[in-house]
Design a protein around this motif. Structure first.
Motif, PDB file in Angstrom:
ATOM      1  N   PHE A  32      28.709   6.470  37.018  1.00 35.66           N
ATOM      2  CA  PHE A  32      29.764   5.517  37.372  1.00 35.66           C
ATOM      3  C   PHE A  32      29.366   4.627  38.517  1.00 35.66           C
ATOM      4  N   ARG A  33      28.664   5.193  39.482  1.00 32.73           N
ATOM      5  CA  ARG A  33      28.320   4.414  40.679  1.00 32.73           C
ATOM      6  C   ARG A  33      27.146   3.491  40.446  1.00 32.73           C
ATOM      7  N   TYR A  64      35.315   2.709  25.875  1.00 32.44           N
ATOM      8  CA  TYR A  64      35.078   4.082  25.392  1.00 32.44           C
ATOM      9  C   TYR A  64      34.323   4.098  24.065  1.00 32.44           C
ATOM     10  N   ARG A  67      30.659   3.939  24.880  1.00 27.42           N
ATOM     11  CA  ARG A  67      30.117   5.201  25.422  1.00 27.42           C
ATOM     12  C   ARG A  67      30.036   6.270  24.336  1.00 27.42           C
ATOM     13  N   GLN A 101      33.368  17.064  35.397  1.00 27.72           N
ATOM     14  CA  GLN A 101      34.124  15.814  35.453  1.00 27.72           C
ATOM     15  C   GLN A 101      33.713  14.928  34.279  1.00 27.72           C
ATOM     16  N   VAL A 160      41.249  11.802  31.124  1.00 25.90           N
ATOM     17  CA  VAL A 160      42.174  11.693  32.259  1.00 25.90           C
ATOM     18  C   VAL A 160      41.826  10.427  33.025  1.00 25.90           C
ATOM     19  N   GLY A 163      45.015   8.149  38.318  1.00 20.92           N
ATOM     20  CA  GLY A 163      46.480   8.197  38.405  1.00 20.92           C
ATOM     21  C   GLY A 163      47.073   9.239  37.490  1.00 20.92           C
ATOM     22  N   GLU A 164      46.262   9.831  36.593  1.00 19.75           N
ATOM     23  CA  GLU A 164      46.760  10.895  35.710  1.00 19.75           C
ATOM     24  C   GLU A 164      46.322  12.264  36.228  1.00 19.75           C
ATOM     25  N   THR A 187      27.296  14.781  41.555  1.00 20.18           N
ATOM     26  CA  THR A 187      28.566  14.086  41.757  1.00 20.18           C
ATOM     27  C   THR A 187      28.581  13.423  43.129  1.00 20.18           C
ATOM     28  N   SER A 188      29.148  12.223  43.171  1.00 16.44           N
ATOM     29  CA  SER A 188      29.174  11.458  44.423  1.00 16.44           C
ATOM     30  C   SER A 188      30.265  11.960  45.361  1.00 16.44           C
ATOM     31  N   TYR A 192      38.963  12.405  43.680  1.00 17.49           N
ATOM     32  CA  TYR A 192      39.777  13.604  43.914  1.00 17.49           C
ATOM     33  C   TYR A 192      40.576  13.949  42.667  1.00 17.49           C
TER      34      TYR A 192
HETATM   35  C1  BV8 Z   1      44.962  12.662  40.499  1.00 20.85           C
HETATM   36  C2  BV8 Z   1      37.489  10.194  33.088  1.00 20.85           C
HETATM   37  C3  BV8 Z   1      47.016  13.725  41.114  1.00 20.85           C
HETATM   38  C4  BV8 Z   1      37.474   8.883  32.432  1.00 20.85           C
HETATM   39  C5  BV8 Z   1      37.558   9.905  35.507  1.00 20.85           C
HETATM   40  C6  BV8 Z   1      42.975   7.818  47.863  1.00 20.85           C
HETATM   41  C7  BV8 Z   1      42.423   8.936  48.424  1.00 20.85           C
HETATM   42  C8  BV8 Z   1      42.204  10.069  47.675  1.00 20.85           C
HETATM   43  C9  BV8 Z   1      42.537  10.108  46.335  1.00 20.85           C
HETATM   44  C10 BV8 Z   1      43.054   8.990  45.778  1.00 20.85           C
HETATM   45  C11 BV8 Z   1      43.298   7.843  46.533  1.00 20.85           C
HETATM   46  N1  BV8 Z   1      43.827   6.919  45.701  1.00 20.85           N
HETATM   47  C12 BV8 Z   1      43.931   7.442  44.449  1.00 20.85           C
HETATM   48  C13 BV8 Z   1      43.468   8.698  44.496  1.00 20.85           C
HETATM   49  C14 BV8 Z   1      43.416   9.649  43.396  1.00 20.85           C
HETATM   50  C15 BV8 Z   1      42.298   9.278  42.446  1.00 20.85           C
HETATM   51  C16 BV8 Z   1      40.984   9.079  43.174  1.00 20.85           C
HETATM   52  O1  BV8 Z   1      40.345  10.038  43.585  1.00 20.85           O
HETATM   53  N2  BV8 Z   1      40.577   7.795  43.313  1.00 20.85           N
HETATM   54  C17 BV8 Z   1      39.316   7.504  43.981  1.00 20.85           C
HETATM   55  C18 BV8 Z   1      38.729   6.216  43.385  1.00 20.85           C
HETATM   56  C19 BV8 Z   1      39.599   7.354  45.476  1.00 20.85           C
HETATM   57  N3  BV8 Z   1      42.188  10.407  41.548  1.00 20.85           N
HETATM   58  C20 BV8 Z   1      42.955  10.457  40.460  1.00 20.85           C
HETATM   59  O2  BV8 Z   1      43.677   9.567  40.096  1.00 20.85           O
HETATM   60  C21 BV8 Z   1      42.872  11.760  39.676  1.00 20.85           C
HETATM   61  N4  BV8 Z   1      44.211  12.234  39.480  1.00 20.85           N
HETATM   62  O3  BV8 Z   1      44.601  12.598  41.664  1.00 20.85           O
HETATM   63  O4  BV8 Z   1      46.200  13.139  40.085  1.00 20.85           O
HETATM   64  C22 BV8 Z   1      46.807  15.188  41.081  1.00 20.85           C
HETATM   65  C23 BV8 Z   1      45.854  15.760  41.935  1.00 20.85           C
HETATM   66  C24 BV8 Z   1      45.686  17.138  41.898  1.00 20.85           C
HETATM   67  C25 BV8 Z   1      46.430  17.922  41.030  1.00 20.85           C
HETATM   68  C26 BV8 Z   1      47.358  17.328  40.187  1.00 20.85           C
HETATM   69  C27 BV8 Z   1      47.553  15.957  40.212  1.00 20.85           C
HETATM   70  C28 BV8 Z   1      42.246  11.548  38.321  1.00 20.85           C
HETATM   71  C29 BV8 Z   1      40.812  11.103  38.490  1.00 20.85           C
HETATM   72  C30 BV8 Z   1      40.116  11.129  37.136  1.00 20.85           C
HETATM   73  C31 BV8 Z   1      39.648   9.745  36.753  1.00 20.85           C
HETATM   74  N5  BV8 Z   1      38.855   9.835  35.519  1.00 20.85           N
HETATM   75  N6  BV8 Z   1      36.841  10.077  34.381  1.00 20.85           N
HETATM   76  C32 BV8 Z   1      36.084   8.407  32.194  1.00 20.85           C
HETATM   77  O5  BV8 Z   1      35.120   9.183  32.339  1.00 20.85           O
HETATM   78  O6  BV8 Z   1      35.968   7.216  31.826  1.00 20.85           O
HETATM   79  S1  BV8 Z   1      36.744   9.814  36.989  1.00 20.85           S
HETATM   80  C33 BV8 Z   1      35.147   9.431  36.657  1.00 20.85           C
HETATM   81  O7  BV8 Z   1      34.610   8.923  37.844  1.00 20.85           O
HETATM   82  C34 BV8 Z   1      34.328  10.636  36.358  1.00 20.85           C
HETATM   83  O8  BV8 Z   1      34.975  11.566  35.546  1.00 20.85           O
HETATM   84  C35 BV8 Z   1      33.988  11.170  37.702  1.00 20.85           C
HETATM   85  O9  BV8 Z   1      34.947  12.095  38.113  1.00 20.85           O
HETATM   86  C36 BV8 Z   1      34.092   9.953  38.561  1.00 20.85           C
HETATM   87  C37 BV8 Z   1      32.718   9.532  38.968  1.00 20.85           C
HETATM   88  O10 BV8 Z   1      32.247  10.549  39.764  1.00 20.85           O
HETATM   89  P1  BV8 Z   1      30.822  11.208  39.516  1.00 20.85           P
HETATM   90  O11 BV8 Z   1      30.858  12.056  38.303  1.00 20.85           O
HETATM   91  O12 BV8 Z   1      30.510  11.831  40.799  1.00 20.85           O
HETATM   92  O13 BV8 Z   1      29.836  10.020  39.180  1.00 20.85           O
HETATM   93  P2  BV8 Z   1      29.237   8.969  40.212  1.00 20.85           P
HETATM   94  O14 BV8 Z   1      28.558   7.914  39.427  1.00 20.85           O
HETATM   95  O15 BV8 Z   1      30.296   8.603  41.190  1.00 20.85           O
HETATM   96  O16 BV8 Z   1      28.141   9.813  41.014  1.00 20.85           O
HETATM   97  C38 BV8 Z   1      27.000  10.275  40.349  1.00 20.85           C
HETATM   98  C39 BV8 Z   1      26.204  11.051  41.373  1.00 20.85           C
HETATM   99  O17 BV8 Z   1      25.054  11.590  40.715  1.00 20.85           O
HETATM  100  C40 BV8 Z   1      25.686  10.176  42.512  1.00 20.85           C
HETATM  101  O18 BV8 Z   1      25.910  10.837  43.732  1.00 20.85           O
HETATM  102  C41 BV8 Z   1      24.184  10.056  42.224  1.00 20.85           C
HETATM  103  O19 BV8 Z   1      23.432  10.028  43.417  1.00 20.85           O
HETATM  104  C42 BV8 Z   1      23.899  11.319  41.468  1.00 20.85           C
HETATM  105  N7  BV8 Z   1      22.796  11.223  40.535  1.00 20.85           N
HETATM  106  C43 BV8 Z   1      22.383  10.140  39.824  1.00 20.85           C
HETATM  107  N8  BV8 Z   1      21.327  10.479  39.062  1.00 20.85           N
HETATM  108  C44 BV8 Z   1      21.101  11.804  39.276  1.00 20.85           C
HETATM  109  C45 BV8 Z   1      22.031  12.278  40.209  1.00 20.85           C
HETATM  110  N9  BV8 Z   1      22.042  13.543  40.643  1.00 20.85           N
HETATM  111  C46 BV8 Z   1      21.113  14.378  40.133  1.00 20.85           C
HETATM  112  N10 BV8 Z   1      20.178  14.001  39.238  1.00 20.85           N
HETATM  113  C47 BV8 Z   1      20.139  12.732  38.787  1.00 20.85           C
HETATM  114  N11 BV8 Z   1      19.197  12.362  37.891  1.00 20.85           N
END
Ligand code: BV8
Length: 243
Positions: A32-33, A64, A67, A101, A160, A163-164, A187-188, A192
């Motif tokens: 994603f990043r 989707y 992907r 995730q 998910v 916001g879900e 994971t980055s 949350y």
């Molecule tokens: C919720 C599905 C309530 C869809 C996804 C402000 C502060 C805190 C929280 C929030 C806020 N404002 C809003 C929120 C909540 C929000 C949130 O966190 N927003 C963020 C942007 C701040 N969260 C939500 O809305 C969640 N719901 O909070 O509901 C609740 C809470 C608890 C209990 C009940 C109710 C829902 C979030 C889910 C969203 N859906 N995915 C789809 O896939 O299309 S999220 C999606 O992005 C992924 O699933 C994943 O979770 C996220 C990306 O994260 P990563 O997997 O870490 O991927 P990323 O690219 O970021 O990082 C990759 C890492 O791998 C990097 O570090 C890189 O260096 C590393 N890497 C790269 N290559 C390699 C490697 N490592 C090893 N080897 C390699 N080769």
């Protein structure tokens, strides 16, 4: 050797593993990043959201469908990190849970069974009218209809969105509060509640480890941190845990 894990827990410690997009990067799936979290110049948070789906469902279906097509292309398959986790699951005598995730199917393809897709699954669809969840391996669109209730235009990816509520949070929370070892992989730590799991594990005295390409946003919360490609780090680390 897992430094920090008390001897009496060493062979029976409950293990919780959290994976993110980075574990699938070595299989050719983009994280994603990468591209600064953008897709077709849209913020992914805007595309992967109920509001995004309501305002432009075809754009979200395109996101989707692309992907899903790549995942099913034959060019993408599990890498050594996925296989190492599946092997560890069969050999570890203590409790074990893999929380991903990711919405790809590479963990189950590699053999993982004690697995929770907290953000849903790309190869499943859901009807917004009757709630039916069924497998999908083709494109979805606003013209798709539900085989159970025959409603048209209500099919969405069974994922998910921002916001879900994530799936199986009770199961995840229970496993975190009983674990002796928590390992976050690829994971980055920017989304949350997954990004907060390390803090829960720390609060119950678990040994916490980050395996990532680079330090995550939660880096300072981990007691051990190893950086490099997951395909190299994961087999090596879990061989150490078993040893
Ligand atoms: C919720 C599905 C309530 C869809 C996804 C402000 C502060 C805190 C929280 C929030 C806020 N404002 C809003 C929120 C909540 C929000 C949130 O966190 N927003 C963020 C942007 C701040 N969260 C939500 O809305 C969640 N719901 O909070 O509901 C609740 C809470 C608890 C209990 C009940 C109710 C829902 C979030 C889910 C969203 N859906 N995915 C789809 O896939 O299309 S999220 C999606 O992005 C992924 O699933 C994943 O979770 C996220 C990306 O994260 P990563 O997997 O870490 O991927 P990323 O690219 O970021 O990082 C990759 C890492 O791998 C990097 O570090 C890189 O260096 C590393 N890497 C790269 N290559 C390699 C490697 N490592 C090893 N080897 C390699 N080769």
């Amino acid at each position: 050797m897992i430094v920090g894990l008390p001897d009496h827990m060493r062979q029976r410690s409950a293990v919780v593993v959290l994976t993110g997009a980075g574990i699938s990067a070595d299989s050719g799936l983009q994280t994603f990043r990468a591209n600064d979290g953008l897709w077709e110049n849209h913020r992914i948070e805007d595309v992967a959201s109920p509001a995004g789906f309501a305002s432009d469902p075809q754009l979200v279906h395109r996101f989707y469908n692309g992907r899903r097509k790549q995942l099913l292309s034959g060019d993408v398959r599990p890498n050594p990190a996925h296989y190492a986790l599946a092997e560890f699951e069969t050999e570890w005598p203590g409790d074990y849970l893999l929380v991903t995730q990711n919405i790809d199917n590479l963990h189950e393809w590699a053999g993982s069974r004690k697995l929770v897709h907290m953000h849903g699954e790309l190869l499943k669809k859901r009807c917004v009218f009757c709630g039916d969840v069924t497998p999908v391996d083709t494109d979805l669109s606003v013209r798709s209809w539900c085989d159970r209730c025959n409603a048209k235009g209500g099919l969405r990816p069974h994922v998910v969105w921002f916001g879900e509520t994530p799936m199986e949070m009770d199961t995840i929370d229970g496993a975190l509060r009983g674990c002796g070892l928590f390992v976050a992989i690829g994971t980055s730590g920017s989304v949350y509640p997954a990004a907060g799991f390390v803090s829960v594990a720390n609060s119950v005295g678990a040994y916490t480890v980050e395996l990532n390409l680079e330090p995550s946003a939660q880096e300072s919360a981990f007691q051990e941190r190893n950086y490099g490609p997951a395909a190299e780090l994961v087999p090596e680390f879990f061989a150490r845990v078993k040893g």
